[in-house]
Design a protein around this motif. Structure first.
Motif, PDB file in Angstrom:
ATOM      1  N   ASN A   1      -5.755  -0.364   5.073  1.00 32.21           N
ATOM      2  CA  ASN A   1      -4.391  -0.859   5.239  1.00 32.21           C
ATOM      3  C   ASN A   1      -3.978  -0.686   6.699  1.00 32.21           C
TER       4      ASN A   1
ATOM      5  N   ALA B   1     -14.823   1.567  -2.961  1.00 27.97           N
ATOM      6  CA  ALA B   1     -14.135   1.151  -1.737  1.00 27.97           C
ATOM      7  C   ALA B   1     -15.089   0.524  -0.724  1.00 27.97           C
TER       8      ALA B   1
ATOM      9  N   PHE C   1       0.844  -1.195   0.000  1.00 32.27           N
ATOM     10  CA  PHE C   1       0.000   0.000   0.000  1.00 32.27           C
ATOM     11  C   PHE C   1       0.877   1.241   0.000  1.00 32.27           C
TER      12      PHE C   1
ATOM     13  N   SER D   1     -13.428  -0.298   4.734  1.00 30.23           N
ATOM     14  CA  SER D   1     -13.175  -0.299   3.291  1.00 30.23           C
ATOM     15  C   SER D   1     -12.405  -1.532   2.824  1.00 30.23           C
ATOM     16  N   CYS D   2     -12.679  -1.932   1.589  1.00 30.34           N
ATOM     17  CA  CYS D   2     -11.900  -3.018   0.980  1.00 30.34           C
ATOM     18  C   CYS D   2     -10.481  -2.566   0.663  1.00 30.34           C
ATOM     19  N   ARG D   3     -10.195  -1.268   0.819  1.00 29.77           N
ATOM     20  CA  ARG D   3      -8.852  -0.736   0.589  1.00 29.77           C
ATOM     21  C   ARG D   3      -8.127  -0.390   1.890  1.00 29.77           C
TER      22      ARG D   3
ATOM     23  N   ALA E   1      -7.562   5.239   1.982  1.00 31.34           N
ATOM     24  CA  ALA E   1      -8.295   3.969   1.969  1.00 31.34           C
ATOM     25  C   ALA E   1      -9.660   4.073   1.304  1.00 31.34           C
TER      26      ALA E   1
END
Length: 383
Positions: free
Chosen positions: A208, A363, A4, A204-206, A255
């Protein structure tokens, strides 16, 4: 661990009294200053006077509501005519977005529509933006920490972004004292926007590891601050909410967001409701639909369990209800509902389709269907 990246403004100063440092920092970027401001905070008058007294050639423009294409073009023309060397944006999220757009476009030989997403060409900027100092006077959007400016396009009934990695403010100065004694409905709606903007990146699927570390503690801090400020004015709670708003900008920039903002962006373009008020109504119903979908998929529910426990601990009486009942916990007194959104089924269908195509939806922790989005809208209406 999934690779990321992580980006923030050039420099951030946080704390009570930091607004006293604005003039010194601004003058370091150039003496021809374009001040973009709102009208509601008297402290901005003091800063403007100090800039002039210390030798700045100051031009002030007042933001009027959320920035539109026409307003951006007007402010950019003023900045170019004055040969502005730096932009100082002091106000709420809309003011800072207008300042970001101005700083991005003043040095350019191109226009706003060359760079706007969705309705424009979406091209990268053609020149390095002017230095931008961003000073928020509300605790909500976190705009001082992001690389985009949300612009209203009335002709298309949409809100879209001007976005570029070079649009991060050069300096963000976050002084919680500028938010003291804000009206209750402003505090609740903008505060819920900030809380939403740490909850959605957390889910979120993003997400980190860095955004997780920031968001998890900020969710607790933000909800506790809101619970306090619903009852009384409190400087410590103002400090906490300003911090959460600042973190929310960092989190969403790194994110992404989710369905609350996917829907809110489209609704805001089609109504006269303020963004924070829309988020306040959508948060609970969206969390509930996402939770049900994640549960049906057999995926990990630990993040939702954390949210549920946190809300129960902070808001007495919420208990183990579904997330839609958040509206009752937050007591959205003075926050307008969205009664008219579903009055016209054709308009509602078009709204849903636009929302599902929005960048924020990408996201969301799960892919939502039109039926899911309709359920969210229906559950956001007064019961």
């Amino acid at each position: 661990m999934t690779p990321f990246g992580f980006s923030t403004p050039g420099k951030t100063l946080f704390g009570r009294g930091r607004a006293d440092e604005v003039c010194g920092h601004v003058q370091g970027f150039g003496t021809r200053v374009l001040l973009v401001r709102g009208r509601s905070v008297d402290r901005v008058d003091d800063i403007a006077r100090e800039l002039v007294q210390t030798g700045a050639a100051l031009k002030t423009v007042f933001a009027e509501g959320e920035p539109t294409v026409a307003q951006v073009n007007q402010v950019v023309a003023v900045g170019r005519a004055r040969k502005a060397q730096t932009v100082l944006a002091i106000g709420g999220g809309s003011v800072i977005d207008l300042g970001k757009a101005a700083a991005a476009l003043i040095p350019s030989d191109s226009g706003l529509m060359d760079h706007l997403e969705v309705v424009g060409a979406g091209r990268p900027l053609t020149a390095q933006p002017l230095p931008l100092v961003a000073v928020p006077t509300t605790a909500g959007t976190g705009a001082e920490m992001t690389r985009n400016a949300v612009i209203s396009v009335p002709d298309a009934s949409l809100k879209v972004s001007l976005r570029d990695d070079r649009m991060y403010p050069t300096l963000a100065i976050v002084d919680p004292s500028l938010t003291d004694n804000a009206p209750r409905h402003v505090t609740v709606s903008s505060g819920l926007d900030a809380v939403t903007q740490v909850i959605e990146p957390f889910l979120s699927c993003r997400a980190n590891p860095l955004t997780d570390a920031l968001c998890q503690s900020a969710i607790v801090m933000g909800l506790q601050a809101l619970a306090t400020l619903m009852r009384r004015e409190d400087p410590d709670a103002r400090d906490a909410l300003s911090y959460v708003s600042m973190i929310s900008g960092v989190a969403l920039a790194n994110a992404g967001l989710g369905a609350v903002h996917g829907l809110a962006g489209v609704i805001g373009g089609k109504t006269n409701l303020a963004h924070g008020m829309i988020c306040a109504n959508l948060l609970g119903p969206t969390l509930d639909v996402n939770f049900q979908r994640v549960k049906a998929d057999g995926s990990d529910l630990s993040r939702y369990d954390f949210l549920r426990q946190t809300i129960s601990d902070i808001f007495d009486g919420w208990g183990d209800q579904n997330f839609t009942a958040l509206s009752d916990a937050f007591d959205l007194q003075g926050v307008p509902g969205m009664d008219a959104i579903l009055a016209d089924q054709t308009q509602a269908n078009a709204l849903i389709q636009d929302a599902l195509r929005s960048s924020s939806m990408k996201a969301n922790p799960v892919h939502l269907t039109e039926a899911d989005a309709l359920t969210i809208l229906q559950n956001s209406l007064p019961r």
